[in-house]
Enzyme design. Structure first.
Site, short mmCIF file in Angstrom:
data_model
loop_
_atom_site.label_atom_id
_atom_site.label_comp_id
_atom_site.label_asym_id
_atom_site.label_seq_id
_atom_site.Cartn_x
_atom_site.Cartn_y
_atom_site.Cartn_z
N TYR A 164 -42.34 17.74 -4.51
CA TYR A 164 -42.89 18.91 -5.20
C TYR A 164 -43.52 18.50 -6.53
O TYR A 164 -44.68 18.82 -6.80
CB TYR A 164 -41.77 19.92 -5.41
CG TYR A 164 -42.21 21.27 -5.93
CD1 TYR A 164 -42.90 22.16 -5.12
CD2 TYR A 164 -41.93 21.64 -7.24
CE1 TYR A 164 -43.30 23.40 -5.61
CE2 TYR A 164 -42.32 22.88 -7.73
CZ TYR A 164 -43.00 23.76 -6.91
OH TYR A 164 -43.39 24.99 -7.40
N GLY A 167 -46.43 16.12 -5.98
CA GLY A 167 -47.47 16.87 -5.26
C GLY A 167 -48.24 17.77 -6.22
O GLY A 167 -49.47 17.80 -6.22
N ASN A 193 -39.41 28.98 -14.20
CA ASN A 193 -38.53 29.77 -13.31
C ASN A 193 -38.87 31.25 -13.36
O ASN A 193 -38.87 31.86 -14.43
CB ASN A 193 -37.07 29.57 -13.70
CG ASN A 193 -36.61 28.16 -13.46
OD1 ASN A 193 -37.06 27.23 -14.13
ND2 ASN A 193 -35.73 27.96 -12.49
N SER A 208 -31.39 34.29 -6.83
CA SER A 208 -31.14 34.94 -5.53
C SER A 208 -29.73 34.62 -5.05
O SER A 208 -29.01 35.52 -4.57
CB SER A 208 -32.20 34.52 -4.51
OG SER A 208 -32.42 33.14 -4.56
N ARG A 230 -32.01 27.09 -18.03
CA ARG A 230 -33.30 27.54 -17.50
C ARG A 230 -33.71 28.77 -18.31
O ARG A 230 -32.86 29.45 -18.92
CB ARG A 230 -33.20 27.96 -16.01
CG ARG A 230 -32.87 26.83 -15.05
CD ARG A 230 -33.97 25.80 -14.94
NE ARG A 230 -33.69 24.81 -13.90
CZ ARG A 230 -33.00 23.68 -14.10
NH1 ARG A 230 -32.49 23.41 -15.29
NH2 ARG A 230 -32.82 22.84 -13.10
N1 UDP Z 1 -28.10 26.35 -9.23
C1 UDP Z 1 -26.74 26.69 -9.23
N2 UDP Z 1 -26.26 27.38 -8.17
C2 UDP Z 1 -27.04 27.79 -7.12
C3 UDP Z 1 -28.40 27.46 -7.13
C4 UDP Z 1 -28.90 26.72 -8.20
O1 UDP Z 1 -26.00 26.35 -10.16
O2 UDP Z 1 -26.50 28.44 -6.21
C5 UDP Z 1 -28.64 25.63 -10.40
C6 UDP Z 1 -29.51 24.43 -10.06
O3 UDP Z 1 -28.75 23.27 -9.91
C7 UDP Z 1 -30.42 24.38 -11.29
C8 UDP Z 1 -30.55 25.84 -11.70
O4 UDP Z 1 -29.48 26.53 -11.09
O5 UDP Z 1 -29.78 23.68 -12.32
C9 UDP Z 1 -31.86 26.47 -11.26
O6 UDP Z 1 -32.01 26.20 -9.89
P1 UDP Z 1 -33.18 26.83 -9.00
O7 UDP Z 1 -33.03 26.26 -7.63
O8 UDP Z 1 -33.21 28.30 -9.13
O9 UDP Z 1 -34.54 26.33 -9.67
P2 UDP Z 1 -35.00 24.94 -10.35
O10 UDP Z 1 -35.07 25.26 -11.80
O11 UDP Z 1 -34.01 23.87 -10.08
O12 UDP Z 1 -36.31 24.67 -9.75
#
Ligand code: UDP
Length: 339
Positions: A164, A167, A193, A208, A230
């Site tokens: 990703y 890319g 985000n 989600s 985030r």
């Molecule tokens: N994360 C988490 N629990 C979950 C899903 C994600 O703690 O069930 C964490 C993940 O490791 C990251 C952050 O939440 O540090 C944001 O993850 P997401 O997949 O939403 O987006 P990213 O910023 O990683 O693209």
């Protein structure tokens, strides 16, 4: 104007289609439904100014028969120039880490790179303005915070997020080379985000996951210690930023960050969700995925200056709207009882 949205059945793409129709445009939504869903555009299908085309951006758009047919048919009654696309938003790409880190990884890189080439070739042929949905992931696991557009990033080129990150970096490079050498009229935004209605409840992202877990009384899965940060932008704010960037002055190409600069730890997000849902779920701690960025927060001073854009929806308001959306989704799937 006639506007093409690739990735139009996805989370951000479908919200964008809705907004463009409200603004009075003729909208062509193109998607292969690889990670998008027809549910997201169900309410738009009856609109005479909306067309859906099932197609993969990895294939030439200049050779897309359905697109050519659509362009030759529409035009006379909508005030658009016949046969011409005025604007293209390239939103097509799997975007959820669990989706692109697994079996979809190679498709993800192909979609970023071939998709960029195909939308750019179409844009040049139509003299359309083309906007690339790039990402905060071009900064990788950043060693400066907040991240401004001048920061060049810290990306692992062969890790599980590389499909990703690299890319999207390659797509940015293609956009700027098409502008430099072929006169493409480009715009590049880096999306941080984003959350809100039309997210897939199963896509594995943190907002989600936490909301659906809290609603179902399941433990919330915090990866690592939950200290990573985030900054979460509500989708309506993001769409406003996309539209402003698309219509900004011609010599402002970007890249420009679009995101909400209010930074939270993942553990803080979990607490907010638990309180708003009034859930008795607990937190469970799971392994942090490889290369998971420790801090991410946009510097949006460029967007403020050039686009006069700043997010309006605070986290609690956005989460409340998202909770209502996910509740409906879970009820429809039989995973939650009606109140
Ligand atoms: N994360 C988490 N629990 C979950 C899903 C994600 O703690 O069930 C964490 C993940 O490791 C990251 C952050 O939440 O540090 C944001 O993850 P997401 O997949 O939403 O987006 P990213 O910023 O990683 O693209």
């Amino acid at each position: 104007m006639r506007v093409l949205v690739t990735g139009g059945t996805g989370f951000i793409g479908s919200n964008l289609c809705q907004r463009l129709l409200q603004d009075g445009h003729e909208v062509i939504c193109l998607d292969n439904n690889y990670t998008g869903s027809m549910d997201n555009i169900e309410s738009l299908l009856d609109n005479p100014h909306f067309t859906f085309i099932e197609y993969d951006v990895c294939n030439s758009l200049l050779s897309c028969v359905a697109l050519q047919e659509c362009l030759s048919k529409s035009g006379n009654d909508c005030g658009c120039k016949a046969g011409v696309i005025d604007q293209i938003y390239n939103m097509a790409c799997p975007a959820s880490p669990p989706a692109y880190q697994g079996e979809h990884s190679i498709t993800t890189t192909k979609t970023c790179v071939f998709g960029a080439i195909n939308v750019l070739d179409l844009a040049v042929a139509h003299k359309a303005v083309v906007l690339q949905a790039s990402t905060s992931e071009v900064y990788g696991d950043p060693d400066v915070t907040p991240q401004s557009e001048s920061y060049r990033g810290n990306v692992n080129p062969n890790g599980i997020r590389a499909c990703y990150d690299e890319g999207k970096r390659c797509a940015e490079s293609l956009f700027f080379d098409y502008a430099r050498h072929l006169g493409a009229r480009i715009k590049v935004v880096r999306i941080f985000n984003t959350y809100g209605p039309h997210m897939d409840p199963d896509d594995g992202r943190v907002v989600s996951n936490f909301i659906c877990q809290a609603l179902q009384g399941i433990d919330l899965t915090v990866y690592g210690e939950g200290k990573q940060t985030r900054a979460f932008c509500y989708v309506d704010d993001l769409v406003e930023g996309l539209v402003r960037m698309m219509n900004s002055r011609g010599d402002f190409l970007g890249p420009v960050n679009l995101g909400n600069p209010c930074e939270f730890t993942v553990a803080e997000l979990a607490q907010r969700v638990l309180e708003l849902v009034q859930s008795s779920s607990r937190l469970v701690y799971e392994d942090l995925p490889q290369d998971d960025p420790k801090r991410r927060c946009p510097d949006i001073s460029l967007a403020q200056k050039e686009l006069n854009w700043h997010p309006q929806v605070d986290l609690d308001t956005g989460l409340q709207r998202s909770i209502a959306y996910f509740k409906e989704k879970l009820i429809a799937r039989g995973l939650l009882a009606q109140d």
